[in-house]
Write an enzyme that holds these catalytic residues in place. Structure first.
Site, mmCIF file in Angstrom:
data_model
loop_
_atom_site.group_PDB
_atom_site.id
_atom_site.type_symbol
_atom_site.label_atom_id
_atom_site.label_comp_id
_atom_site.label_asym_id
_atom_site.label_seq_id
_atom_site.Cartn_x
_atom_site.Cartn_y
_atom_site.Cartn_z
ATOM 1 N N TYR A 235 -2.550 -1.067 10.398
ATOM 2 C CA TYR A 235 -2.402 -1.248 8.948
ATOM 3 C C TYR A 235 -1.057 -0.710 8.467
ATOM 4 C CZ TYR A 235 -3.952 -1.004 4.008
ATOM 5 O OH TYR A 235 -4.097 -1.149 2.651
ATOM 6 N N SER B 229 0.866 -1.182 0.000
ATOM 7 C CA SER B 229 0.000 0.000 0.000
ATOM 8 C C SER B 229 0.901 1.230 0.000
ATOM 9 C CB SER B 229 -0.840 -0.003 1.278
ATOM 10 O OG SER B 229 -1.472 1.250 1.476
HETATM 11 P P1 NAD Z 1 -11.417 -6.094 -0.353
HETATM 12 O O1 NAD Z 1 -11.994 -5.939 1.012
HETATM 13 O O2 NAD Z 1 -12.220 -5.706 -1.555
HETATM 14 O O3 NAD Z 1 -10.940 -7.589 -0.565
HETATM 15 C C1 NAD Z 1 -10.260 -8.294 0.434
HETATM 16 C C2 NAD Z 1 -10.183 -9.755 0.043
HETATM 17 O O4 NAD Z 1 -9.568 -10.453 1.121
HETATM 18 C C3 NAD Z 1 -11.566 -10.401 -0.152
HETATM 19 O O5 NAD Z 1 -11.458 -11.395 -1.155
HETATM 20 C C4 NAD Z 1 -11.821 -11.039 1.211
HETATM 21 O O6 NAD Z 1 -12.734 -12.120 1.171
HETATM 22 C C5 NAD Z 1 -10.425 -11.494 1.566
HETATM 23 N N1 NAD Z 1 -10.245 -11.700 2.992
HETATM 24 C C6 NAD Z 1 -10.635 -10.885 4.015
HETATM 25 N N2 NAD Z 1 -10.326 -11.424 5.190
HETATM 26 C C7 NAD Z 1 -9.705 -12.608 4.911
HETATM 27 C C8 NAD Z 1 -9.156 -13.646 5.713
HETATM 28 N N3 NAD Z 1 -9.179 -13.581 7.055
HETATM 29 N N4 NAD Z 1 -8.611 -14.728 5.095
HETATM 30 C C9 NAD Z 1 -8.605 -14.819 3.741
HETATM 31 N N5 NAD Z 1 -9.113 -13.870 2.937
HETATM 32 C C10 NAD Z 1 -9.654 -12.786 3.513
HETATM 33 O O7 NAD Z 1 -10.045 -5.300 -0.298
HETATM 34 P P2 NAD Z 1 -9.132 -4.628 -1.437
HETATM 35 O O8 NAD Z 1 -9.320 -3.162 -1.353
HETATM 36 O O9 NAD Z 1 -9.267 -5.320 -2.741
HETATM 37 O O10 NAD Z 1 -7.698 -4.925 -0.809
HETATM 38 C C11 NAD Z 1 -6.835 -5.921 -1.265
HETATM 39 C C12 NAD Z 1 -5.433 -5.610 -0.801
HETATM 40 O O11 NAD Z 1 -5.024 -4.357 -1.345
HETATM 41 C C13 NAD Z 1 -5.290 -5.485 0.721
HETATM 42 O O12 NAD Z 1 -4.080 -6.067 1.131
HETATM 43 C C14 NAD Z 1 -5.269 -3.982 0.935
HETATM 44 O O13 NAD Z 1 -4.588 -3.644 2.097
HETATM 45 C C15 NAD Z 1 -4.543 -3.534 -0.307
HETATM 46 N N6 NAD Z 1 -4.767 -2.134 -0.634
HETATM 47 C C16 NAD Z 1 -6.003 -1.678 -0.949
HETATM 48 C C17 NAD Z 1 -6.171 -0.341 -1.255
HETATM 49 C C18 NAD Z 1 -7.498 0.233 -1.633
HETATM 50 O O14 NAD Z 1 -7.577 1.453 -1.775
HETATM 51 N N7 NAD Z 1 -8.535 -0.554 -1.821
HETATM 52 C C19 NAD Z 1 -5.076 0.532 -1.227
HETATM 53 C C20 NAD Z 1 -3.834 0.023 -0.897
HETATM 54 C C21 NAD Z 1 -3.693 -1.310 -0.607
#
Ligand code: NAD
Length: 250
Positions: free
Chosen positions: A145, A132
């Site tokens: 986080y 991130s």
């Molecule tokens: P999201 O909430 O849309 O998806 C998260 C995924 O992880 C889902 O498939 C969920 O079922 C799964 N998950 C949640 N808890 C779990 C567990 N205990 N065991 C296994 N799977 C689990 O989130 P996203 O925004 O797509 O984020 C994905 C990654 O990208 C994360 O690591 C997040 O920190 C990172 N990220 C996201 C953003 C953003 O703006 N969305 C920015 C920077 C980094």
């Protein structure tokens, strides 16, 4: 160019992980999906991507081991599953801290630990850790986080060095704000923590960080992950690739 390669994307039933899984599948990789969701939606995704799905909870060591047992030997590992919680440090729920560090950091240790023997033996592998902008910089009220993502960056650099002569690369991709359920769900708590309206959170907190004034698209993150899997990326290792609309350039 990925046909014959087996790819695991953790947390790939939603958001960024799903976009990365679609991008790798489009290049011919055999996919293993992981994450939670409605059974019917997951069945549809498995059909679409000709994928296997393993619903392991990666906040526990047992869950990580169950995933890796079911997945078998993995050539491309994308550690993407993550969660967020927004609260001041003095009232940060202790169980949320533990879960965030377990999922965003420790799960990657377990999946890497279990994937590396096969990658080393065949002298080819790709590890992509979805970190991130918060692996490079901080924001208030996100202590767990930010700590976990900074940790993931350090872990990735360390394994990149350990694997440098094995044909295995390890990199982070570091998105800024992408419109996914993870971002949507933190809006109410951010409104509370900062005393702002929903509109103000979107414009003055989220997009304020990104000079482009645009949310990152999950499909763009998928394209970056695909590049890191190419042969031409064989010398790209130990890097932390920003895809954040300029956020961390400021
Ligand atoms: P999201 O909430 O849309 O998806 C998260 C995924 O992880 C889902 O498939 C969920 O079922 C799964 N998950 C949640 N808890 C779990 C567990 N205990 N065991 C296994 N799977 C689990 O989130 P996203 O925004 O797509 O984020 C994905 C990654 O990208 C994360 O690591 C997040 O920190 C990172 N990220 C996201 C953003 C953003 O703006 N969305 C920015 C920077 C980094």
């Amino acid at each position: 160019f990925l046909s014959g390669k087996r790819a695991l994307v953790t947390g790939s039933t939603s958001g960024i992980g799903l976009a990365v899984a679609r991008a790798l599948a489009a290049e011919g990789a055999d996919m293993v999906l992981n994450g939670f969701g409605e059974e019917a939606d997951i069945a549809r995704l498995c059909d679409e991507l000709r994928a296997q799905h393993v619903a392991a909870d990666l906040t526990t060591r047992e869950g990580c081991d169950a995933l890796m047992d079911a997945a078998g030997p993995i050539d491309i590992l994308v550690n993407n599953a993550g969660m967020q919680h927004v609260a001041p440090v003095e009232s940060f729920p202790v169980e949320k801290w533990d879960a965030i560090v377990a999922l965003n950091l420790t799960a990657a240790f377990h999946t890497v630990r279990r994937s590396v023997p096969h990658m080393n033996a065949q002298r080819w592998g790709r590890i992509v850790n979805v970190a991130s902008a918060h692996s490079k910089t901080a924001s208030p009220f996100k202590s767990a986080y930010v700590a976990a993502k900074h940790g993931l960056d350090g872990f990735t650099k360390t394994i990149a060095l350990e694997l440098a002569r094995s044909g295995v690369t390890a990199n982070c991709v570091s998105p800024g704000y992408a419109w996914t359920p993870l971002v949507e769900n933190q809006i109410p708590d951010t409104m509370k923590a900062r005393g702002l309206s929903r509109e103000d959170v979107i414009n003055d907190v989220l997009l304020a960080k990104q000079p482009t004034k645009k949310f990152v698209q999950p499909v763009e993150i998928g394209a970056l992950a695909v590049f890191l899997c190419r042969e031409e990326a064989g010398n790209v290792t130990g890097a932390n690739w920003s895809i954040d609309g300029g956020w961390t350039a400021e």
